[in-house]
Design an enzyme around this catalytic site. Structure first.
Site, PDB file in Angstrom:
ATOM      1  N   PRO A   2       1.977  -3.841   9.367  1.00 37.36           N
ATOM      2  CG  PRO A   2       2.302  -6.070   9.144  1.00 37.36           C
ATOM      3  CD  PRO A   2       3.009  -4.713   9.443  1.00 37.36           C
ATOM      4  CD  GLU A   3      -0.565   0.316  11.559  1.00 37.13           C
ATOM      5  OE1 GLU A   3      -1.128   0.165  12.656  1.00 37.13           O
ATOM      6  OE2 GLU A   3       0.523   0.847  11.454  1.00 37.13           O
TER       7      GLU A   3
END
Length: 275
Positions: A2-3
Site C-alpha cells: 500500500p502506497e
C-alpha cells in the site's frame, strides 16, 4: 505494498468515523509485527477520545490526548471496518472497538507496525520514523526548484531516488513508474542530470498520477482494500506501463520493457523515455 493513495484512502475512510468517538477497547491478537506492539499501548488508549486521523507518508496517525498511535499497513495490510459480530480472520492482528464501530488490522506478512508516541515526548513529526521523511507531493513547497536542488549531485537512478522517500513521499513503485512515463523520463536517468524543466514535468506528472489514484481509491495491488473493505480500481483500469511488459506503449506503440532496479520491477517505454 500500500502506497500513499491507498493509505490516504484508508485515512479518509476512518476519519469519517473515528474522530470524536471514545475507544472502548484496543485489542492486540498478535504483537509480533515489524516491531513488537508495545504491551502498555492498550491501557494508554482505553477510554480515550480520538481527536483526529492523520497521515504522514505511508503512516496513519490516530491522535488521542495522551499521544498518537502510528499504524503502518506493511506489504499487503489493510485497516477495515467490520460488523460488531463479524468473525476475526486468521491474519487480523489488532482491533479497535468503539460503541458504534469496529476496525480490524489485517496483515498476512506481519510487515506492518502499530506503535505509540506519547504526547509528552513532543510533536509527532519528531518521531524517528517521521522526522526524515521528504515533502508530501501536494505540499506547496514541492516545486520544480525544490526538486532540482534536492537532486543536485545525485548519481543514483531517479526511480530509486523517488522510492527513497527522503525528498518526496508517496512515489511508490507503481506510481513512480507511471509518473516517470508521463514525464518522459527514463527510470535509469541519473537523478542529478535532470534539468529544471524535466523536474517541472516530473512534479506535475507525480501529482497527476497520485490525484488520479486518489480519485479512484488506490490500486488493486495484491489484496489491498480500503477502510470499508472495498478494493481500489485505478491501476486495474488505467496503468500505462506498470505490469504491461510486452504490451504496446499507449503513446507510440513500442513494446513496454521491464527491468529490475533495487530488487523492484520497473516498467517503461524505451522510446518515450529515452533520457
Amino acid at each position: 505494498m500500500p502506497e500513499l493513495p491507498e493509505v490516504e484512502t484508508t485515512r479518509r475512510g476512518i476519519a469519517t468515523i473515528m474522530p470524536g468517538q471514545v475507544l472502548e477497547a484496543f485489542i492486540v491478537h498478535e504483537p509480533r509485527m515489524r516491531w513488537p506492539v508495545p504491551p502498555d499501548m492498550a491501557a494508554k488508549m482505553a477510554g480515550q477520545r480520538v481527536l483526529s486521523c492523520g497521515r504522514r507518508g505511508k503512516y496513519l496517525l490516530i491522535e488521542f490526548a495522551a499521544g498518537t498511535q502510528i499504524v503502518h499497513l506493511g506489504m499487503s495490510g489493510s485497516l477495515r471496518r467490520v460488523a460488531s459480530d463479524a468473525p476475526r480472520l486468521r491474519h487480523d492482528h489488532a482491533e479497535w472497538v468503539f460503541a458504534h464501530a469496529r476496525f480490524l488490522l489485517h496483515d498476512p506478512r506481519r510487515f506492518g507496525a502499530i506503535l505509540w508516541h506519547d504526547a509528552a515526548d513532543g510533536p509527532i513529526q519528531d518521531h524517528p520514523l517521521l522526522a526524515r521523511l521528504g515533502l508530501e507531493p501536494f505540499d506547496p513547497g514541492f516545486t520544480p526548484d525544490y526538486l532540482h536542488a534536492a537532486l543536485r549531485g545525485r548519481r543514483q537512478a531517479i526511480k530509486q531516488v523517488l522510492l527513497g522517500g527522503n525528498i518526496v513521499v508517496g512515489a511508490g513503485n507503481i506510481y513512480a513508474s507511471e509518473a516517470l512515463f508521463k514525464a518522459g523520463i527514463s527510470p535509469r536517468a541519473s537523478a542529478g542530470s535532470l534539468s529544471r524543466p524535466r523536474c517541472a514535468a516530473l512534479v506535475a506528472a507525480l501529482r497527476e498520477t497520485l490525484t488520479q489514484a486518489l480519485e479512484s481509491g488506490g490500486s488493486t495491488l495484491r489484496d489491498y482494500v480500503d477502510a470499508s473493505g472495498q478494493p481500489g480500481a485505478y491501476f486495474a483500469l488505467h496503468a500505462a506501463v506498470y505490469e504491461k511488459a510486452g504490451s504496446p506503449c499507449p503513446a507510440c506503440g513500442t513494446p513496454i520493457r521491464r527491468i529490475v532496479q533495487g530488487q523492484r520491477a520497473t516498467y517503461y517505454c524505451p522510446r518515450c523515455q529515452r533520457r
